[in-house]
Design a protein around this motif. Structure first.
Motif, PDB file in Angstrom:
ATOM      1  N   ASN A  41       0.920  -1.221   0.038  1.00  0.00           N
ATOM      2  CA  ASN A  41       0.044  -0.017   0.171  1.00  0.00           C
ATOM      3  C   ASN A  41       0.878   1.145   0.010  1.00  0.00           C
ATOM      4  OD1 ASN A  41      -2.458  -1.407  -0.053  1.00  0.00           O
ATOM      5  ND2 ASN A  41      -2.603  -1.454   2.212  1.00  0.00           N
ATOM      6  N   ASN A  44       1.655   2.547  -3.343  1.00  0.00           N
ATOM      7  CA  ASN A  44       0.559   3.431  -4.210  1.00  0.00           C
ATOM      8  C   ASN A  44       0.737   4.824  -3.681  1.00  0.00           C
ATOM      9  OD1 ASN A  44      -0.348   1.084  -5.293  1.00  0.00           O
ATOM     10  ND2 ASN A  44      -1.965   0.893  -3.836  1.00  0.00           N
ATOM     11  N   TYR A  77     -15.480   3.401  -2.897  1.00  0.00           N
ATOM     12  CA  TYR A  77     -14.646   4.119  -1.914  1.00  0.00           C
ATOM     13  C   TYR A  77     -15.350   4.432  -0.467  1.00  0.00           C
ATOM     14  CZ  TYR A  77     -11.901   4.563  -5.929  1.00  0.00           C
ATOM     15  OH  TYR A  77     -10.993   3.980  -7.381  1.00  0.00           O
ATOM     16  N   GLN A 128      -6.582   5.582  -2.208  1.00  0.00           N
ATOM     17  CA  GLN A 128      -6.791   4.753  -3.365  1.00  0.00           C
ATOM     18  C   GLN A 128      -7.338   5.339  -4.677  1.00  0.00           C
ATOM     19  OE1 GLN A 128      -5.628   1.448  -3.146  1.00  0.00           O
ATOM     20  NE2 GLN A 128      -6.171   1.397  -5.224  1.00  0.00           N
TER      21      GLN A 128
END
Length: 139
Positions: A41, A44, A77, A128
């Motif tokens: 993560n 990202n 989301y 994200q």
């Protein structure tokens, strides 16, 4: 060969040491796998700190979307936030939220014990969404 209580206790001790070492190795491998998942993560997040104008525009747009029109945030989301906040804690967890220490016990919902659960979940979901949008629009 005569079997004495001393030899039996040595064998038992040897078996216990082998079991303990095997358990430590398995635990280490599992925790390494979890660490790798968490670090994926982080990759990202590194990608979204680019100075490309398209990336800057996406970041700005998404932050404005979440700040001023949260009702227009895509449902997947919002679901990501809800899943994180309503997650049952599987192991006892301690942490610090803005200088406030907290402890979550196994079985508790994250929102009931972690004062930063909602803000952490929102930040993760925004990041994200940024990564997903950059992948769609800037590459």
């Amino acid at each position: 060969m005569q079997l004495t209580s001393f030899k039996i206790s040595r064998y038992i001790l040897f078996i216990l040491v082998i079991v303990l070492c095997t358990g430590i190795i398995i635990w280490t491998l599992k925790s390494e796998k979890q660490t790798q998942h968490v670090n994926s993560n982080a990759d990202n997040v590194i990608r979204i700190t680019n100075s490309d104008p398209c990336v800057k525009k996406v970041i700005s747009t998404i932050y404005q979307l979440w700040a001023y029109t949260p009702d227009k945030v895509p449902q997947n989301y919002i679901k990501m936030v809800e899943n994180y906040v309503n997650e049952k804690i599987s192991i006892r967890t301690t942490g610090d939220c803005d200088g406030i220490p907290f402890t979550c016990k196994a079985g508790q919902l994250r929102k009931d014990c972690d004062p930063c659960a909602l803000s952490s979940a929102r930040q993760f979901a925004m990041e994200q969404q940024i990564v997903d949008t950059i992948t769609d629009q800037c590459r």
